[in-house]
Design a protein around this motif. Structure first.
Motif, PDB file in Angstrom:
ATOM      1  N   PRO A  15     -26.570  80.608   5.184  1.00 30.49           N
ATOM      2  CA  PRO A  15     -25.733  79.757   4.328  1.00 30.49           C
ATOM      3  C   PRO A  15     -25.238  78.485   4.996  1.00 30.49           C
ATOM      4  CG  PRO A  15     -25.134  82.059   4.067  1.00 30.49           C
ATOM      5  CD  PRO A  15     -26.107  82.002   5.208  1.00 30.49           C
ATOM      6  N   ASP A  16     -24.838  78.586   6.268  1.00 29.52           N
ATOM      7  CA  ASP A  16     -24.313  77.390   6.931  1.00 29.52           C
ATOM      8  C   ASP A  16     -25.415  76.366   7.193  1.00 29.52           C
ATOM      9  OD1 ASP A  16     -25.331  79.241   8.899  1.00 29.52           O
ATOM     10  OD2 ASP A  16     -24.522  77.893  10.423  1.00 29.52           O
ATOM     11  N   GLN A  19     -26.055  74.658   3.888  1.00 32.75           N
ATOM     12  CA  GLN A  19     -24.978  73.697   3.665  1.00 32.75           C
ATOM     13  C   GLN A  19     -25.197  72.438   4.500  1.00 32.75           C
ATOM     14  OE1 GLN A  19     -20.963  74.412   5.329  1.00 32.75           O
ATOM     15  NE2 GLN A  19     -20.210  74.255   3.218  1.00 32.75           N
ATOM     16  N   ILE A  22     -27.945  70.292   2.991  1.00 33.15           N
ATOM     17  CA  ILE A  22     -27.482  69.563   1.806  1.00 33.15           C
ATOM     18  C   ILE A  22     -26.689  68.324   2.219  1.00 33.15           C
ATOM     19  CG2 ILE A  22     -25.952  69.671  -0.209  1.00 33.15           C
ATOM     20  CD1 ILE A  22     -26.708  72.657  -0.424  1.00 33.15           C
ATOM     21  N   VAL A  23     -25.794  68.500   3.198  1.00 34.54           N
ATOM     22  CA  VAL A  23     -24.991  67.374   3.677  1.00 34.54           C
ATOM     23  C   VAL A  23     -25.876  66.323   4.344  1.00 34.54           C
ATOM     24  CG1 VAL A  23     -23.205  66.685   5.327  1.00 34.54           C
ATOM     25  CG2 VAL A  23     -22.888  68.728   3.920  1.00 34.54           C
ATOM     26  N   SER A  74     -23.238  68.542   9.154  1.00 28.17           N
ATOM     27  CA  SER A  74     -24.618  68.616   9.652  1.00 28.17           C
ATOM     28  C   SER A  74     -24.776  67.918  10.995  1.00 28.17           C
ATOM     29  CB  SER A  74     -25.573  67.959   8.648  1.00 28.17           C
ATOM     30  OG  SER A  74     -25.373  66.557   8.598  1.00 28.17           O
TER      31      SER A  74
END
Length: 247
Positions: A15-16, A19, A22-23, A74
């Motif tokens: 998940p991280d 994330q 995406i960033v 990120s």
């Protein structure tokens, strides 16, 4: 001496990491949108060469400072050369680096395509070597400019001994990007970033000299990461946790 952390294929499902990807896509998209957009604007307004160069340099300096700060989740790489430099310094795994490179290229292509649509099909400026600048000269320009960029990234954001520079990294990185564009823009285009060159080339279909903007920045970024980590950051090597961010 820092070692390259290979990582695992399972990173892509964490998940991280999702994330962070995406960033990284968002901030790279915004960086390319503003950077390429500023170049289109100078063409549209018909500014003289010196004013155009200054406007493009300032636009890139500002958007780099803002997007690197905004992309803290990120690491705000925005750039495959930055990712490679951090990989060679042992700061990011190989698996995550590959995911970042794909992410950055897709974001650049999307930003360039949107600009093409929003401007009514105006020409998307691409990085090419100036008249009289040969391939060897162009590659060396890009090596030196990207080396300076990564050296500043390490000195102001990665080095644990950054001291009073702590927190100023994104602004200082933006400054060096702007200064490098002023210095090298009229010669090599001062890309320092394969993703920044990729999107406009893909949308415009103009791949002239494009390989230069991969070879030069990747060599410069990789060298800076390796040299700074191994000669200026003195500490024992600790394997990179798979889920850590870069900065």
């Amino acid at each position: 001496m820092a070692k390259i952390a290979l990582g695992t294929a399972g990173e892509a499902r964490q998940p991280d990491v999702i994330q962070a990807l995406i960033v990284e896509f968002i901030v790279t998209f915004l960086f390319v949108f503003a950077g390429v957009g500023s170049a289109i604007t100078t063409d549209k307004l018909g500014s003289n060469a010196l004013v155009s160069l200054f406007v493009v340099a300032i636009a890139h300096a500002l958007v780099v400072a803002v997007t690197v700060s905004a992309g803290h989740i990120s690491g705000g790489h925005l750039n495959p050369a930055v990712t490679l430099g951090l990989l060679f310094g042992g700061k990011i795994s190989l698996v995550r680096s590959i995911l970042y490179w794909i992410d950055q290229l897709l974001a650049s292509a999307a930003a360039s395509a949107l600009l093409y649509y929003l401007t009514g099909g105006m020409s998307i400026p691409v990085h090419t070597l100036a008249s009289g600048v040969g391939y060897t000269q162009g590659i060396i320009w890009e090596i030196v400019l990207t080396f300076s960029l990564l050296f500043v990234v390490y000195a102001t954001m990665v080095d644990p001994k950054k001291g009073s520079l702590d927190g100023l990294g994104p602004i200082l990185v933006g400054f060096v990007v702007g200064a490098n564009i002023l210095a090298g823009g009229p010669f090599s285009g001062a890309s320092m970033n394969p993703a920044r060159s990729f999107g406009p080339a893909m949308v415009s279909g103009n791949w002239t000299d494009h390989w230069v903007y991969w070879v030069g920045p990747l060599i410069g970024g990789g060298l800076a990461g390796f040299i700074y980590e191994n000669f200026f950051i003195v500490r024992s090597y600790v394997p990179l946790p798979i889920v850590e961010t870069s900065f």
